[in-house]
Design an enzyme around this catalytic site. Structure first.
Site, PDB file in Angstrom:
ATOM      1  N   ASN A   1     -10.732  -4.109  -1.249  1.00  0.00           N
ATOM      2  CA  ASN A   1     -10.608  -3.096  -2.295  1.00  0.00           C
ATOM      3  C   ASN A   1      -9.676  -3.541  -3.424  1.00  0.00           C
ATOM      4  O   ASN A   1      -8.781  -4.349  -3.194  1.00  0.00           O
ATOM      5  CB  ASN A   1     -10.058  -1.800  -1.679  1.00  0.00           C
ATOM      6  CG  ASN A   1     -11.119  -1.024  -0.932  1.00  0.00           C
ATOM      7  OD1 ASN A   1     -12.242  -0.915  -1.382  1.00  0.00           O
ATOM      8  ND2 ASN A   1     -10.758  -0.494   0.231  1.00  0.00           N
TER       9      ASN A   1
ATOM     10  N   ARG B   1       0.830  -1.205   0.000  1.00  0.00           N
ATOM     11  CA  ARG B   1       0.000   0.000   0.000  1.00  0.00           C
ATOM     12  C   ARG B   1       0.863   1.252   0.000  1.00  0.00           C
ATOM     13  O   ARG B   1       0.560   2.226  -0.695  1.00  0.00           O
ATOM     14  CB  ARG B   1      -0.922   0.006   1.223  1.00  0.00           C
ATOM     15  CG  ARG B   1      -1.743   1.284   1.344  1.00  0.00           C
ATOM     16  CD  ARG B   1      -2.639   1.281   2.565  1.00  0.00           C
ATOM     17  NE  ARG B   1      -3.385   2.531   2.659  1.00  0.00           N
ATOM     18  CZ  ARG B   1      -4.318   2.775   3.579  1.00  0.00           C
ATOM     19  NH1 ARG B   1      -4.600   1.854   4.484  1.00  0.00           N
ATOM     20  NH2 ARG B   1      -4.950   3.924   3.601  1.00  0.00           N
TER      21      ARG B   1
ATOM     22  N   CYS C   1     -19.149  -1.742   0.992  1.00  0.00           N
ATOM     23  CA  CYS C   1     -18.283  -0.620   1.356  1.00  0.00           C
ATOM     24  C   CYS C   1     -18.946   0.116   2.511  1.00  0.00           C
ATOM     25  O   CYS C   1     -20.168   0.086   2.658  1.00  0.00           O
ATOM     26  CB  CYS C   1     -18.091   0.312   0.161  1.00  0.00           C
ATOM     27  SG  CYS C   1     -17.016   1.732   0.480  1.00  0.00           S
TER      28      CYS C   1
ATOM     29  N   HIS D   1     -16.425   3.914  -4.443  1.00  0.00           N
ATOM     30  CA  HIS D   1     -15.489   5.034  -4.271  1.00  0.00           C
ATOM     31  C   HIS D   1     -15.622   6.075  -5.380  1.00  0.00           C
ATOM     32  O   HIS D   1     -14.696   6.839  -5.638  1.00  0.00           O
ATOM     33  CB  HIS D   1     -14.036   4.528  -4.178  1.00  0.00           C
ATOM     34  CG  HIS D   1     -13.763   3.792  -2.903  1.00  0.00           C
ATOM     35  ND1 HIS D   1     -12.517   3.294  -2.560  1.00  0.00           N
ATOM     36  CD2 HIS D   1     -14.585   3.460  -1.856  1.00  0.00           C
ATOM     37  CE1 HIS D   1     -12.588   2.707  -1.371  1.00  0.00           C
ATOM     38  NE2 HIS D   1     -13.843   2.795  -0.941  1.00  0.00           N
TER      39      HIS D   1
ATOM     40  N   TYR E   1     -13.932  10.320  -1.784  1.00  0.00           N
ATOM     41  CA  TYR E   1     -12.993   9.898  -2.812  1.00  0.00           C
ATOM     42  C   TYR E   1     -13.069  10.783  -4.056  1.00  0.00           C
ATOM     43  O   TYR E   1     -12.152  10.788  -4.875  1.00  0.00           O
ATOM     44  CB  TYR E   1     -13.235   8.427  -3.193  1.00  0.00           C
ATOM     45  CG  TYR E   1     -12.813   7.466  -2.119  1.00  0.00           C
ATOM     46  CD1 TYR E   1     -11.498   7.015  -2.043  1.00  0.00           C
ATOM     47  CD2 TYR E   1     -13.712   7.021  -1.160  1.00  0.00           C
ATOM     48  CE1 TYR E   1     -11.100   6.142  -1.053  1.00  0.00           C
ATOM     49  CE2 TYR E   1     -13.325   6.147  -0.158  1.00  0.00           C
ATOM     50  CZ  TYR E   1     -12.013   5.710  -0.109  1.00  0.00           C
ATOM     51  OH  TYR E   1     -11.610   4.856   0.886  1.00  0.00           O
TER      52      TYR E   1
END
Length: 421
Positions: free
Chosen positions: A144, A90, A164, A194, A244
Site C-alpha cells: 500500500n 504506521r 488488493c 481503497h 474505506y
C-alpha cells in the site's frame, strides 16, 4: 516455477503460504524465496512456512535471503508486500493527522501520503533490481498504497499489476450470503484502490443476473454492520461501497472515534508479537486463527489466481486488479491506475468495459486521482511544496491551514525516510 516474496518476513506470509500449499495445482511452485532484511523474522516465518508445505505434501522448496538481488534472480514473479518503517511508522501515520482534525489512516489522507512518500522510492529500487536481474519477471504489488505504487511501477516501464484483497473479500462474503460457490459471483467492481464500489453482484459471470438488490433487501443490516456504516448510507446509494469509503462518508465521526482508542497499528504490533512467538513453535504446522484478525483475508487466493494467470493458464480469466485505465473511465487519463475487473493473461491486464458512472462516484474518483497524481510527483521528486499541494488536493483535507499543518507534521515524522528532507 520460481516465485520471490519481498517482505517475506511479514506476519502475513503464512496466509500466503497456506494458499500456495492448498492451490498448488493452480500455481505449481517449485521454489519459493522469502526475501526480507530482518533475518530473525525470516527464520521464524520460513520455519512455519516449511512445516505448512510439509503438512500439505507440497514438494516445493522454500529458501530465504536478505539479499534482494539473489532472491529475485530467475524468479518468474516477484510479490511485493513490504512496509517501510514498519508498524512504528504506521502508528505515526494513524496519529499525527488527528492533531489537525483529519482522519489518521495508513492508506488514505495524510497518513496514506506519508506511506506513499516512504514506499515509492524503495519499491522502484527493488523493481530496478528485478529488471536488471530478470527483466521477464512479473511484479505483483500488494504494498500500500497499491494504486500509487502500481502507477509508479507502470510509469517506470515495469511489468506490474496491483492487487488488493477488498474485492475477493466481498466476493467470498456475498457467496456465503447467497449460498453459492465463490466462482459463481461476479462483481461490478469500479473505482480506485481503497476507493471502490460494488455496483452489481452477478451470478454466473459478467452478463449474469444482478442480485445486488436482493442482497441489500435481505442482508442489508449485516452488510452495513460489516462496513461499519449506517444502513441508511447503503440503502441510499443502492450499492456496496468499500469500507474505506467510511473515511469519506463519515469522516468527522471516524476522527472522533479514532481519538478515543489506541491506533490500529498499536493493536497490530501487539498481535504481530504474539504471532511471531507462535511461529517459533516447532509443533505449529498451520496458519493460526489469530492471523485472521491481522487483516489480508483471502490475499493468498487472490495472489495465486493472479500469478497463475500472468504465468500460464491456471488462473481465472477475469479478476479485479489495479492497472492502467486505458480509456475505461473516460473522465480519467489513460495512464491513471484504476481498480476494476480485467482480463488477465500472459500479456498483463486489460480492463473490461464499465458503464457510465453516476457523477456521485465519478467525481470522487476524479478528485482522488488528481491527488494521486500529485502524491506520486511528491514521492518521485520530493519537496515541501509538492507535499503541500498533494495534501491540499485530497478531499479529506482540502483546507489551506490543514494542509500547512499536516505538511510540517508529515515531514517531521518521516525525515529519516525522505532523502530530500
Amino acid at each position: 516455477m520460481k516465485l520471490a516474496v519481498v517482505g517475506g518476513g511479514s506476519t502475513y506470509t503464512p496466509e500466503l503460504i497456506d494458499g500456495f500449499a492448498r492451490l498448488r495445482d493452480t500455481l505449481p511452485i517449485e521454489e519459493l524465496v522469502l526475501v526480507d532484511p530482518a533475518a530473525d523474522r525470516l527464520e521464524l516465518v520460513s520455519g512455519l512456512a516449511r512445516r505448512i508445505f510439509a503438512k500439505q505434501d507440497h514438494a516445493g522448496k522454500i529458501t530465504t535471503t536478505t539479499d534482494i538481488d539473489a532472491g529475485v534472480a530467475d524468479a518468474d514473479a516477484v510479490l511485493l508486500q513490504l512496509r517501510v518503517g514498519g508498524q512504528a511508522a504506521r502508528n505515526q501515520d494513524e496519529t499525527w493527522p488527528l492533531e489537525c482534525g483529519c482522519v489518521g489512516q495508513e492508506t488514505t489522507g495524510a497518513g496514506g501520503l506519508a506511506k506513499a512518500l516512504r514506499t515509492v522510492p524503495v519499491v522502484l529500487d527493488i523493481a530496478e533490481r528485478v529488471r536488471r536481474t530478470n527483466p521477464d519477471a512479473w511484479i505483483i504489488d500488494f504494498t500500500n498504497p497499491v494504486g500509487i505504487v502500481t502507477r509508479a511501477l507502470l510509469q517506470a516501464g515495469h511489468k506490474a499489476v496491483g492487487l488488493c484483497n477488498v474485492a475477493i473479500g466481498f466476493q467470498r462474503k456475498f457467496a456465503r450470503l447467497l449460498e453459492v460457490e465463490p466462482g459463481q459471483v461476479h462483481l461490478d467492481h469500479v473505482g480506485l484502490n481503497h476507493l471502490s464500489w460494488e455496483l452489481g453482484v452477478r451470478l454466473g459471470g459478467p452478463d449474469g443476473e444482478n442480485v445486488l438488490p436482493k442482497l441489500l433487501a435481505e442482508h442489508g443490516d449485516a452488510i452495513a454492520d460489516d462496513l461499519r456504516m449506517d444502513r441508511r448510507i447503503v440503502d441510499r446509494l443502492g450499492v456496496v461501497p468499500s469500507y474505506y469509503l467510511r473515511y469519506f462518508y463519515a469522516h468527522d465521526e471516524v476522527v472522533r472515534e479514532l481519538g478515543t482508542k489506541p491506533s490500529r497499528a498499536a493493536e497490530v504490533a501487539a498481535m504481530e508479537k504474539e504471532l511471531l512467538e507462535m511461529y517459533g513453535d516447532p509443533a505449529l504446522d498451520e496458519k493460526p486463527e489469530l492471523l485472521a484478525k491481522r487483516g489480508g483475508a483471502f490475499y493468498s487466493e487472490a495472489a495465486v489466481d493472479l500469478a497463475a494467470s500472468l504465468l500460464g493458464d491456471g488462473g481465472s480469466p477475469v479478476q479485479v486488479v489495479n492497472t492502467y485505465n486505458k480509456g475505461t473511465l473516460p473522465f480519467l487519463p489513460d495512464d491513471a491506475v484504476i481498480e476494476v475487473q480485467a482480463r488477465v493473461g500472459r500479456d498483463g491486464a486489460t480492463p473490461l468495459a464499465v458503464p457510465a458512472l453516476d457523477p456521485l462516484y465519478a467525481g470522487l474518483i476524479a478528485n482522488v486521482t488528481a491527488y494521486e497524481d500529485l502524491a506520486l510527483e511528491a514521492a518521485l521528486r520530493g519537496g515541501r511544496d509538492r507535499v503541500f499541494k498533494a495534501l491540499l488536493a485530497h478531499p479529506l483535507i482540502g483546507q489551506f491551514d490543514y494542509a500547512e499543518g499536516l505538511t510540517d507534521r508529515l515531514i517531521a515524522h518521516n525525515r529519516e525516510h525522505l532523502a530530500w528532507a
